[in-house]
Design a protein around this motif. Sequence first.
Motif, PDB file in Angstrom:
ATOM      1  N   GLN A  94      61.383  30.223   7.895  1.00 42.42           N
ATOM      2  CA  GLN A  94      61.327  28.776   7.673  1.00 42.42           C
ATOM      3  C   GLN A  94      60.077  28.165   8.291  1.00 42.42           C
ATOM      4  OE1 GLN A  94      64.855  26.588   8.680  1.00 42.42           O
ATOM      5  NE2 GLN A  94      66.212  27.882   7.467  1.00 42.42           N
ATOM      6  N   VAL A  95      59.636  28.714   9.435  1.00 37.61           N
ATOM      7  CA  VAL A  95      58.437  28.192  10.092  1.00 37.61           C
ATOM      8  C   VAL A  95      57.209  28.492   9.236  1.00 37.61           C
ATOM      9  CG1 VAL A  95      57.077  28.144  12.216  1.00 37.61           C
ATOM     10  CG2 VAL A  95      59.542  28.565  12.324  1.00 37.61           C
ATOM     11  N   THR A  96      57.192  29.670   8.605  1.00 35.59           N
ATOM     12  CA  THR A  96      56.083  30.011   7.709  1.00 35.59           C
ATOM     13  C   THR A  96      56.043  29.047   6.524  1.00 35.59           C
ATOM     14  OG1 THR A  96      56.249  32.345   8.330  1.00 35.59           O
ATOM     15  CG2 THR A  96      55.052  31.846   6.306  1.00 35.59           C
ATOM     16  N   MET A  97      57.209  28.670   6.022  1.00 36.69           N
ATOM     17  CA  MET A  97      57.263  27.713   4.916  1.00 36.69           C
ATOM     18  C   MET A  97      56.771  26.332   5.357  1.00 36.69           C
ATOM     19  SD  MET A  97      60.846  28.875   3.097  1.00 36.69           S
ATOM     20  CE  MET A  97      60.572  27.870   1.629  1.00 36.69           C
ATOM     21  N   VAL A  98      57.061  25.973   6.598  1.00 38.27           N
ATOM     22  CA  VAL A  98      56.535  24.710   7.140  1.00 38.27           C
ATOM     23  C   VAL A  98      55.014  24.778   7.230  1.00 38.27           C
ATOM     24  CG1 VAL A  98      56.415  23.251   9.210  1.00 38.27           C
ATOM     25  CG2 VAL A  98      58.628  24.075   8.389  1.00 38.27           C
ATOM     26  N   ALA A  99      54.490  25.928   7.666  1.00 39.49           N
ATOM     27  CA  ALA A  99      53.032  26.100   7.721  1.00 39.49           C
ATOM     28  C   ALA A  99      52.416  25.957   6.337  1.00 39.49           C
ATOM     29  CB  ALA A  99      52.691  27.466   8.323  1.00 39.49           C
ATOM     30  N   ALA A 100      53.149  26.397   5.302  1.00 43.87           N
ATOM     31  CA  ALA A 100      52.650  26.269   3.931  1.00 43.87           C
ATOM     32  C   ALA A 100      52.483  24.808   3.531  1.00 43.87           C
ATOM     33  CB  ALA A 100      53.607  26.964   2.962  1.00 43.87           C
ATOM     34  N   ALA A 101      53.293  23.929   4.125  1.00 44.48           N
ATOM     35  CA  ALA A 101      53.202  22.500   3.801  1.00 44.48           C
ATOM     36  C   ALA A 101      51.861  21.901   4.210  1.00 44.48           C
ATOM     37  CB  ALA A 101      54.342  21.735   4.472  1.00 44.48           C
ATOM     38  N   LEU A 102      51.167  22.541   5.149  1.00 49.50           N
ATOM     39  CA  LEU A 102      49.809  22.091   5.487  1.00 49.50           C
ATOM     40  C   LEU A 102      48.913  22.175   4.251  1.00 49.50           C
ATOM     41  CD1 LEU A 102      49.469  23.942   8.909  1.00 49.50           C
ATOM     42  CD2 LEU A 102      49.493  21.457   8.622  1.00 49.50           C
ATOM     43  N   GLY A 103      49.063  23.258   3.492  1.00 47.12           N
ATOM     44  CA  GLY A 103      48.294  23.411   2.262  1.00 47.12           C
ATOM     45  C   GLY A 103      48.691  22.395   1.213  1.00 47.12           C
ATOM     46  N   LEU A 104      49.996  22.072   1.137  1.00 47.37           N
ATOM     47  CA  LEU A 104      50.455  21.069   0.180  1.00 47.37           C
ATOM     48  C   LEU A 104      49.849  19.709   0.503  1.00 47.37           C
ATOM     49  CD1 LEU A 104      52.261  20.219  -2.165  1.00 47.37           C
ATOM     50  CD2 LEU A 104      54.150  19.957  -0.529  1.00 47.37           C
ATOM     51  N   GLY A 105      49.816  19.370   1.786  1.00 49.14           N
ATOM     52  CA  GLY A 105      49.213  18.094   2.188  1.00 49.14           C
ATOM     53  C   GLY A 105      47.747  18.014   1.824  1.00 49.14           C
ATOM     54  N   ARG A 106      47.022  19.116   2.018  1.00 47.10           N
ATOM     55  CA  ARG A 106      45.613  19.163   1.628  1.00 47.10           C
ATOM     56  C   ARG A 106      45.456  19.037   0.123  1.00 47.10           C
ATOM     57  NH1 ARG A 106      41.307  20.908   4.212  1.00 47.10           N
ATOM     58  NH2 ARG A 106      40.642  22.271   2.512  1.00 47.10           N
ATOM     59  N   LEU A 107      46.317  19.716  -0.591  1.00 50.54           N
ATOM     60  CA  LEU A 107      46.255  19.715  -2.055  1.00 50.54           C
ATOM     61  C   LEU A 107      46.465  18.310  -2.618  1.00 50.54           C
ATOM     62  CD1 LEU A 107      45.894  21.820  -4.322  1.00 50.54           C
ATOM     63  CD2 LEU A 107      48.381  22.000  -4.422  1.00 50.54           C
ATOM     64  N   ILE A 108      47.382  17.580  -2.035  1.00 55.64           N
ATOM     65  CA  ILE A 108      47.690  16.217  -2.485  1.00 55.64           C
ATOM     66  C   ILE A 108      46.548  15.259  -2.178  1.00 55.64           C
ATOM     67  CG2 ILE A 108      49.194  14.227  -2.074  1.00 55.64           C
ATOM     68  CD1 ILE A 108      51.460  16.259  -1.521  1.00 55.64           C
ATOM     69  N   SER A 109      45.960  15.402  -0.996  1.00 51.82           N
ATOM     70  CA  SER A 109      45.030  14.386  -0.510  1.00 51.82           C
ATOM     71  C   SER A 109      43.553  14.650  -0.772  1.00 51.82           C
ATOM     72  CB  SER A 109      45.225  14.198   1.005  1.00 51.82           C
ATOM     73  OG  SER A 109      45.086  15.440   1.690  1.00 51.82           O
ATOM     74  N   LEU A 110      43.176  15.885  -1.052  1.00 53.01           N
ATOM     75  CA  LEU A 110      41.753  16.191  -1.234  1.00 53.01           C
ATOM     76  C   LEU A 110      41.082  15.372  -2.336  1.00 53.01           C
ATOM     77  CD1 LEU A 110      41.279  20.032  -0.671  1.00 53.01           C
ATOM     78  CD2 LEU A 110      39.900  18.196   0.313  1.00 53.01           C
ATOM     79  N   PRO A 111      41.724  15.192  -3.507  1.00 55.63           N
ATOM     80  CA  PRO A 111      41.061  14.399  -4.552  1.00 55.63           C
ATOM     81  C   PRO A 111      40.856  12.939  -4.164  1.00 55.63           C
ATOM     82  CG  PRO A 111      42.826  15.744  -5.486  1.00 55.63           C
ATOM     83  CD  PRO A 111      42.974  15.806  -3.996  1.00 55.63           C
ATOM     84  N   ILE A 112      41.641  12.465  -3.176  1.00 56.76           N
ATOM     85  CA  ILE A 112      41.541  11.072  -2.730  1.00 56.76           C
ATOM     86  C   ILE A 112      40.591  10.928  -1.552  1.00 56.76           C
ATOM     87  CG2 ILE A 112      42.873   9.104  -1.861  1.00 56.76           C
ATOM     88  CD1 ILE A 112      45.364  10.486  -3.075  1.00 56.76           C
ATOM     89  N   ALA A 113      40.641  11.893  -0.644  1.00 55.71           N
ATOM     90  CA  ALA A 113      39.916  11.784   0.622  1.00 55.71           C
ATOM     91  C   ALA A 113      38.404  11.686   0.433  1.00 55.71           C
ATOM     92  CB  ALA A 113      40.268  12.971   1.523  1.00 55.71           C
ATOM     93  N   GLY A 114      37.844  12.527  -0.439  1.00 55.56           N
ATOM     94  CA  GLY A 114      36.396  12.524  -0.640  1.00 55.56           C
ATOM     95  C   GLY A 114      35.867  11.195  -1.161  1.00 55.56           C
ATOM     96  N   PRO A 115      36.411  10.690  -2.292  1.00 57.00           N
ATOM     97  CA  PRO A 115      35.956   9.388  -2.796  1.00 57.00           C
ATOM     98  C   PRO A 115      36.148   8.256  -1.792  1.00 57.00           C
ATOM     99  CG  PRO A 115      37.172  10.549  -4.493  1.00 57.00           C
ATOM    100  CD  PRO A 115      37.329  11.352  -3.232  1.00 57.00           C
ATOM    101  N   LEU A 116      37.259   8.290  -1.029  1.00 58.71           N
ATOM    102  CA  LEU A 116      37.488   7.228  -0.044  1.00 58.71           C
ATOM    103  C   LEU A 116      36.438   7.270   1.056  1.00 58.71           C
ATOM    104  CD1 LEU A 116      40.812   5.900   1.281  1.00 58.71           C
ATOM    105  CD2 LEU A 116      39.047   6.491   2.941  1.00 58.71           C
ATOM    106  N   SER A 117      36.072   8.479   1.479  1.00 58.91           N
ATOM    107  CA  SER A 117      35.038   8.614   2.504  1.00 58.91           C
ATOM    108  C   SER A 117      33.703   8.065   2.020  1.00 58.91           C
ATOM    109  CB  SER A 117      34.889  10.088   2.897  1.00 58.91           C
ATOM    110  OG  SER A 117      33.839  10.270   3.821  1.00 58.91           O
ATOM    111  N   ASP A 118      33.363   8.331   0.749  1.00 58.52           N
ATOM    112  CA  ASP A 118      32.113   7.828   0.194  1.00 58.52           C
ATOM    113  C   ASP A 118      32.124   6.307   0.061  1.00 58.52           C
ATOM    114  OD1 ASP A 118      31.026  10.360  -0.013  1.00 58.52           O
ATOM    115  OD2 ASP A 118      31.734  10.662  -2.063  1.00 58.52           O
ATOM    116  N   LYS A 119      33.292   5.757  -0.248  1.00 59.11           N
ATOM    117  CA  LYS A 119      33.382   4.318  -0.497  1.00 59.11           C
ATOM    118  C   LYS A 119      33.579   3.509   0.785  1.00 59.11           C
ATOM    119  CE  LYS A 119      35.844   0.917  -3.319  1.00 59.11           C
ATOM    120  NZ  LYS A 119      36.911   0.698  -4.341  1.00 59.11           N
TER     121      LYS A 119
END
Length: 392
Positions: A48-73
């Motif tokens: 279960q802890v390994t699955m929680v660690a996998a959620a770090l990747g999910l968070g990155r996957l969700i936010s990466l398309p937003i984070a870059g443009p927001l940083s530029d703007k």
Amino acid sequence: MNKKYYPSAFILYLNYFIHGIGCSVLGQAVIKESLVEQWGVGIGSIGQVTMVAAALGLGRLISLPIAGPLSDKMGRKISSLIGIASYAIFFIGVAMSPNMWVAYGAAILGGVANSFLDTGVIPACVEILEPRSSLATMLTKFFISMSQLLLPFMLGALAGANLSYNLLLYVSGAAIIVIGILVAFAPMPKAAKKEGEKAPGLLENIRNSKFTMESIALIVIGFTCTATFQLWLNCAQTFAKDLAGVQDPSIMQTYYSMGSLAAIIVTAVLVTKIKGVRFLFVYPLVTLITLVLVYVMRSETMCYIGAALVGYSAGGVILQLVTATANDLFPKIKGTITSIVMIMSSLSNYTILSLAGTMDSASILMMNIVITIVGVLLALFVNLRFKRLSND
């Protein structure tokens, strides 16, 4: 760039020291055992802890398309502060989690934190240290490796003092809040931008770009190389303890970090004489041989040697070299191609670790071997294509 911004760069890099703890702490055997006890699910539910660690990747996957443009703007400081706030919630949330699902939600925010730090801190430090952009990027990995090197000693100190391992999570959360306050008041350079200039979006850049077989293979290597080191970081200690008789597998983290630091230093020197794309084949090949030896020999000595070699050949600079090589292929859309590589990396982190959470440690290591074989074959294809193109 004006040296007055150097202290600001140092403050920004401190975030990556804390990030080194954040991306490694859930892979530590003692932390896994502590959390499953905290959640009341029993030692048999350690996946279960390994699955929680996998959620770090999910968070990155969700936010990466937003984070870059927001940083530029909105600016690098705003993006960095969002990442810092998200990381504070991650550390404190995991420490206080009564069950897997609360920790899972906190881990998603940890992935969001990583995305916003990458798109805030890295561009800011590149702008501060221009024209030494390669140094600026490598320093993030240096700070990560330093904290990963010290992590086993931190855990050992807590154990020696009979203190809860959650104390490390609370201290890390408090530390990044302090860093956030310093970042809020630190001066930052303003990125040069022409009046009325509007950068094209991610999808527009993808549509207007010509992707070749070698570029697609390179992007997929971003997936395989991430899977290789994430599986090792999050699962190798369990393999060592269960099947190789290692009494204190947390020491493997120290060997891994020493290997990563060595890779940063050695590769930084070699890459001035040897094309970076060559390392994309040689380093994963070394990793593959190492993983096979660890799986077959199953000894304490081989686990320690394997940790150092995997740290050097997989955890040191491969993802950075993939990104740099991809930027060479697409010099006009560096931001877009970097986002694509990082999205593949995050997809790997989420899917592969989620799968690993349902498997035993021996099967996980075998899966890592198979994935690394795919990465080696892809890298061989890319190298052959680059060699042919250079001869044409």
